[in-house]
Every structure is written in structure tokens, then in C-alpha cells.
Motif scaffolding. Structure first.
Motif, PDB file in Angstrom:
ATOM      1  N   ARG A 192       0.587   1.206   2.028  1.00 39.81           N
ATOM      2  CA  ARG A 192       0.408  -0.142   2.562  1.00 39.81           C
ATOM      3  C   ARG A 192       0.373  -1.208   1.480  1.00 39.81           C
ATOM      4  NH1 ARG A 192      -4.813  -0.493   4.604  1.00 39.81           N
ATOM      5  NH2 ARG A 192      -4.337  -2.515   5.533  1.00 39.81           N
TER       6      ARG A 192
ATOM      7  N   HIS B  27       2.031  -1.700  -1.127  1.00 36.30           N
ATOM      8  CA  HIS B  27       3.341  -2.218  -1.525  1.00 36.30           C
ATOM      9  C   HIS B  27       3.821  -3.290  -0.555  1.00 36.30           C
ATOM     10  CE1 HIS B  27       4.152   0.470  -4.843  1.00 36.30           C
ATOM     11  NE2 HIS B  27       3.855   1.521  -4.102  1.00 36.30           N
ATOM     12  N   THR B  28       3.741  -2.992   0.720  1.00 37.45           N
ATOM     13  CA  THR B  28       4.271  -3.930   1.701  1.00 37.45           C
ATOM     14  C   THR B  28       3.401  -5.168   1.843  1.00 37.45           C
ATOM     15  OG1 THR B  28       3.184  -2.682   3.473  1.00 37.45           O
ATOM     16  CG2 THR B  28       5.476  -2.132   2.977  1.00 37.45           C
TER      17      THR B  28
ATOM     18  N   THR C 221       4.664  -9.259   1.113  1.00 36.82           N
ATOM     19  CA  THR C 221       4.797  -9.760   2.485  1.00 36.82           C
ATOM     20  C   THR C 221       5.816 -10.879   2.593  1.00 36.82           C
ATOM     21  OG1 THR C 221       2.492  -9.189   2.962  1.00 36.82           O
ATOM     22  CG2 THR C 221       3.540 -10.804   4.413  1.00 36.82           C
TER      23      THR C 221
ATOM     24  N   LYS D 283      14.130  -4.868   1.876  1.00 34.51           N
ATOM     25  CA  LYS D 283      14.347  -5.643   3.097  1.00 34.51           C
ATOM     26  C   LYS D 283      15.809  -6.015   3.331  1.00 34.51           C
ATOM     27  CE  LYS D 283       9.636  -7.490   3.024  1.00 34.51           C
ATOM     28  NZ  LYS D 283       8.773  -8.699   3.030  1.00 34.51           N
TER      29      LYS D 283
ATOM     30  N   SER E  41      10.305   2.689   3.600  1.00 30.57           N
ATOM     31  CA  SER E  41       9.306   1.852   4.254  1.00 30.57           C
ATOM     32  C   SER E  41       9.732   1.440   5.660  1.00 30.57           C
ATOM     33  CB  SER E  41       9.044   0.595   3.420  1.00 30.57           C
ATOM     34  OG  SER E  41       8.263  -0.333   4.147  1.00 30.57           O
TER      35      SER E  41
ATOM     36  N   VAL F 145       8.176  -0.800   7.348  1.00 30.18           N
ATOM     37  CA  VAL F 145       8.008  -2.258   7.353  1.00 30.18           C
ATOM     38  C   VAL F 145       9.251  -2.930   6.780  1.00 30.18           C
ATOM     39  CG1 VAL F 145       6.665  -4.181   6.407  1.00 30.18           C
ATOM     40  CG2 VAL F 145       5.501  -2.141   7.261  1.00 30.18           C
ATOM     41  N   PHE F 146       9.732  -2.446   5.645  1.00 30.28           N
ATOM     42  CA  PHE F 146      10.901  -3.053   5.018  1.00 30.28           C
ATOM     43  C   PHE F 146      12.148  -2.874   5.884  1.00 30.28           C
ATOM     44  CE2 PHE F 146       9.179  -2.544   0.384  1.00 30.28           C
ATOM     45  CZ  PHE F 146       8.248  -3.536   0.635  1.00 30.28           C
TER      46      PHE F 146
END
Length: 234
Positions: free
Chosen positions: A5, A7-8, A12, A47, A68, A70-71
Motif C-alpha cells: 500500500r 507505494h500507491t 497518489t 499508471k 499493482s 491500483v495502478f
């Protein structure tokens, strides 16, 4: 599998997960003289800004792979917003090989996936067309005796010794380092304000207390970073 977490959270607000500005990323795309329809594979793509903006600006197509969730979600949103032909895969990039050989294979800022620069070049080479271009993003030591990173001349020598011709490069500068690292401080502070009791709060508090001074004292004047375009020697 997923990235931790911290890292993300730290990144942000970032679209580029490296010390590159939008301008430098665009300069790299132009320098490669990409043809419409050129195929690009980006391992540890973050991303997806490289793939998405090059698809918009040069009509390339491609695939990005990142660990990731998230990415990858952010990358898919970016591709949708730009209406570009890019696919993103959530998974381990360290063993990913393209289904069909590509014109450009990149690993920008994550050569740990191949155990270092040489191993990552070997990995990228498995996906490249015979005269394709490999992109490696890597730190180097600008000043003082090399520590955990090579100096720029030694890094370029390593690339040549591995059997690749260096055909282009775009280097970060202190401004682009600022935009990458300093932007993390605001991300961290906002996270701390919103989540003071989170399990990561103590470590983030320590990072925000000590990180800026360490950055301006050591990293900013001494550490370089760049993306190196390479073609395998016949």
C-alpha cells in the motif's frame, strides 16, 4: 500478488511513476520516431502514461503489465479517457513475454523485475522484433563515488557490454526529480491528515519528517535517472 500500500499512497497524485515530466516523456516518444501502428510492450507500466500518451500522439498500440491493482485501474481509466488502443494486464511482469513480437519493449524504472539491467534487457529481448527497440529506465550516480548505482559512463558501458547499441536517451533533471519526489510529500501529508490512526502512519510521519532534508542534501544533487533506447547488435 499486489504492490504494498505504501507505494500507491505515496504516488497518489502521480501519472508518471518516475522522475520524468510530461515534456520529457513526450520528448522520448518523438525521439524514437514511432510509426503509426507500432506495437509497444511496457513491463511494470505503472499508471500507463507512456503507453496512453504515445498511443494518442503517435497512434501506437500496446500492452502494459503491472503488479499493482491500483495502478492498473488508473491506467485503464486513462486509456478510456484518451480513447486509445491500449490493454493493461494486472500481473507479474518479471515473466511476461508478448504473444507476438513488438516494435518497442520497455521497462522504465523497474529493472528489479529482471534482477538488474542485464537481466531485464534479456527479458525485453524475448518480446522484441529483430530490429526492435528496448527501453530501460535506470538511476545512475552523478557525483561522488558510485554507491548502490553505477556512474553514467559505467552504466552506458554495461549496456554495450551486454550486446546492445545505445541509440537514444532522455535524462531526468533536478526539476523533474522535484516533481516526482516532492509531490510525494504532499500525498503523504494528506494521507496522514485523513488517516492519522492507519498502521502506516508512524512510518509515513518519520518519512515526512526526515525525507525532505535527506532528498535535498543527498539525492537531488547526486542521483541521476534516464531512459536509454537500445537495439540489439547483429
Amino acid at each position: 500478488m499486489d504492490l504494498p500500500r505504501h507505494h500507491t499512497i505515496r504516488e497518489t497524485s502521480h501519472r508518471i511513476i518516475d522522475p520524468f515530466t510530461d515534456h520529457q516523456l513526450a520528448t522520448l516518444g518523438r525521439a524514437l520516431r514511432l510509426d503509426p501502428g507500432a506495437t509497444v510492450l511496457d513491463l511494470a507500466c505503472g499508471k500507463g502514461e507512456l503507453l496512453c500518451t504515445w498511443a494518442r500522439d503517435h497512434q501506437t498500440v500496446g500492452t502494459g503489465v503491472d503488479l499493482s491493482t491500483v495502478f492498473v485501474a488508473a491506467a485503464r481509466e486513462r486509456a478510456t479517457s484518451l480513447n486509445v488502443d491500449v490493454t493493461f494486464v494486472q500481473g507479474d511482469a518479471s515473466s511476461y513475454v508478448a504473444h507476438e513480437p513488438v516494435d518497442v519493449a520497455s521497462c522504465v524504472g523497474a529493472t528489479w523485475i529482471g534482477g538488474g539491467v542485464v537481466g531485464t534487457l534479456e527479458l525485453l529481448g524475448r518480446s522484441l522484433k529483430p530490429r526492435g527497440i528496448a527501453l530501460i529506465g535506470e538511476p545512475f550516480w552523478r557525483a561522488g563515488p558510485p554507491n548502490e548505482f553505477l556512474s553514467l559512463p559505467d552504466l552506458v558501458r554495461q549496456l554495450g557490454d551486454a550486446g546492445w547499441d545505445l541509440v537514444e536517451m532522455v535524462l531526468a533533471d533536478e526539476h523533474s526529480w522535484d516533481r516526482y519526489v516532492a509531490a510525494q510529500w504532499l500525498n503523504i501529508r494528506r494521507f496522514l491528515d485523513e488517516h492519522p490512526d492507519d498502521e502506516l502512519a508512524p512510518a509515513f510521519r518519520e518519512e515526512l519528517s526526515t525525507g525532505p532534508l535527506d532528498y535535498v542534501t543527498n539525492q537531488r544533487p547526486n542521483l541521476g535517472w534516464g531512459v536509454f533506447a537500445l537495439m540489439r547488435r547483429p
